[in-house]
Design a protein around this motif. Structure first.
Motif, short mmCIF file in Angstrom:
data_model
loop_
_atom_site.label_atom_id
_atom_site.label_comp_id
_atom_site.label_asym_id
_atom_site.label_seq_id
_atom_site.Cartn_x
_atom_site.Cartn_y
_atom_site.Cartn_z
N GLY A 1 17.90 22.76 48.88
CA GLY A 1 16.46 22.48 48.84
C GLY A 1 15.80 22.75 50.18
O GLY A 1 15.31 23.84 50.45
N GLY A 2 15.77 21.74 51.03
CA GLY A 2 15.33 21.90 52.41
C GLY A 2 13.96 22.52 52.61
O GLY A 2 12.98 22.09 52.01
N TYR A 3 13.92 23.55 53.46
CA TYR A 3 12.66 24.20 53.80
C TYR A 3 11.80 24.50 52.57
O TYR A 3 10.61 24.19 52.52
CB TYR A 3 12.95 25.54 54.50
N GLY A 4 12.42 25.17 51.59
CA GLY A 4 11.66 25.57 50.41
C GLY A 4 11.09 24.39 49.65
O GLY A 4 9.95 24.44 49.16
N PHE A 5 11.85 23.32 49.55
CA PHE A 5 11.40 22.10 48.87
C PHE A 5 10.15 21.54 49.54
O PHE A 5 9.14 21.24 48.87
CB PHE A 5 12.54 21.08 48.90
#
Length: 419
Positions: free
Chosen positions: A131-135
């Motif tokens: 997920g991370g950045y895109g989330f």
């Protein structure tokens, strides 16, 4: 010997500290060979993917080998059912948490504490597999993040390059950081910030700017994130999770700048000979010498930066494919064994010369897992290879006896140094 004399003057603490550019644990020098165990919190849960019996068996097996330092993902982000993404997720939506995974993280830390193991917990990811950045960008209104397996990695990286300057996305991340670090373990009754089982809070897994234009915002974000972590937790070390210059648009000055932050206690590098095209699938053996040569050169450049900063260096990710680029557990690992041994001895040589190389975490621990599909599917065993990678590519399984023997023998040498 000189280092141990210096360390002996340093106050004993249950928490791992940095003294004169070296790690100290309980008043003694601490050098280590550890493992990446990203899925530990999921195994510790009682929901989807949870398997506490396997978790305890894995921890016991690692302890037998001598591994006591585990680098672990706090939790993944986003909704379920997305191909190539780890699930179950911890943060379903910003501020909406899956209590099963929180419970799993609590349980994992309790069991690690019983075994005198320590955790490096990373809080974010620049890549899609958790997920991370895109989330955060999606919930900040930047649009839907492209999936690399559909649109390709250039399109994905172009999209997530927005993260460096998106303050709304940053704030969603900061809220999550405060929530996690302020947590109290339901099994031990101990606040995370007071738990010496945690060695370090890590801002993310391979955080990148993803463009030269985004570097100023990238630096600003990392600095603010480290300051926030320090304001909530005064006891633990803080690290970035950087790959080194490779993750800084190939600019060593950027790496030096972000590592110089007063709230960053130690430096990190990752090295991926295959991903970085130092080696190739069809001639892994012929390329091994080049991989070793490039590894030494890369580490030497970053050690020089650490010497200037007087901060320890950890090579916290590295791997090498199985012989023949096979994913089968029955395939041999002679080339990987050679590469691992080369890395371990580079570190050992530096340590014995009182250098600032502090240790490493190989990627990654597969242990008792038995992959069923090359592409991970829900219900399959978790391995050292996340959902976006071929299962078995970089995992070290308990059947890899030659690799484990090398790890165990080299850990014994580090133990002698730590005494």
């Amino acid at each position: 010997m000189i280092l141990n004399m210096v360390v002996s003057l340093h106050a004993k603490s249950d928490f791992i500290q940095v003294c004169n550019g070296h790690f100290v644990r309980n008043g003694k020098a601490y050098y280590y060979i550890g493992a990446n165990f990203w899925y530990g919190a999921i195994l510790g849960s009682t929901g989807q993917g949870g398997d506490r019996l396997r978790l305890c068996r894995e921890l016991d097996a690692m302890k037998v080998v001598g591994i006591d330092n585990l680098r672990i993902l706090v939790g993944s982000d986003g909704y379920h059912g997305v191909k190539t993404k780890v699930e179950p997720t911890l943060q379903v939506e910003p501020g909406v948490y899956n209590d099963n995974i929180l419970d799993g993280l609590d349980y994992l830390l309790m069991e690690m504490g019983k075994r005198e193991m320590v955790a490096v917990l990373y809080l974010n990811n620049s890549w899609e597999w958790s997920g991370g950045y895109g989330f955060y960008l999606e919930y900040a209104g930047a649009g839907k993040a492209p999936r690399p397996e559909e649109a390709g990695y250039p399109a994905y990286m172009h999209f997530v390059s927005q993260f460096a300057d998106n303050e709304k996305a940053h704030q969603l991340f900061y809220d999550y950081v405060e929530f996690i670090i302020s947590r109290t373990n339901r099994y031990t009754g101990r606040k995370y910030s007071d738990d010496p089982t945690i060695m370090s809070w890590q801002i993310g897994n391979e955080p990148r700017a993803f463009s030269k234009e985004a570097i100023p915002g990238f630096k600003k974000w990392l600095k603010k994130a480290s300051a926030l972590i320090r304001s909530v937790d005064r006891n633990h070390l803080i690290s970035i999770g950087s790959e080194g210059s490779w993750g800084c648009e190939n600019d060593e000055n950027v790496y030096s700048s972000i590592s110089a932050d007063r709230n960053i206690d130690y430096c990190t590098v990752h090295i991926w000979p295959y991903n970085w095209e130092w080696i190739h699938e069809d001639h892994l053996s012929e390329d091994l010498f080049l991989a070793c040569r490039n590894t030494k050169a890369y580490l030497s450049r970053h050690l020089a930066i650490c010497e200037h900063l007087q901060k320890p260096l950890v090579m916290e990710e590295f791997g090498y494919p199985r012989d023949g680029f096979s994913f089968s557990l029955e395939s041999s690992t002679k080339l990987r064994d050679t590469y691992y041994l080369y890395v371990f001895r580079l570190i050992e040589k530096n340590v014995r010369c009182n250098g600032l190389f502090a240790g490493c975490n190989f990627w990654g621990w597969g242990g008792f897992a038995r992959p069923v599909h090359e592409q991970w599917l829900p219900g399959d065993d978790y391995t050292g290879d996340p959902a976006q990678e071929s299962q078995g590519l970089n995992s070290v399984f308990l059947t890899d006896t030659s690799t484990l023997m090398i790890i165990r023998e080299e850990i014994e040498k580090f133990r002698e140094i730590n005494r």
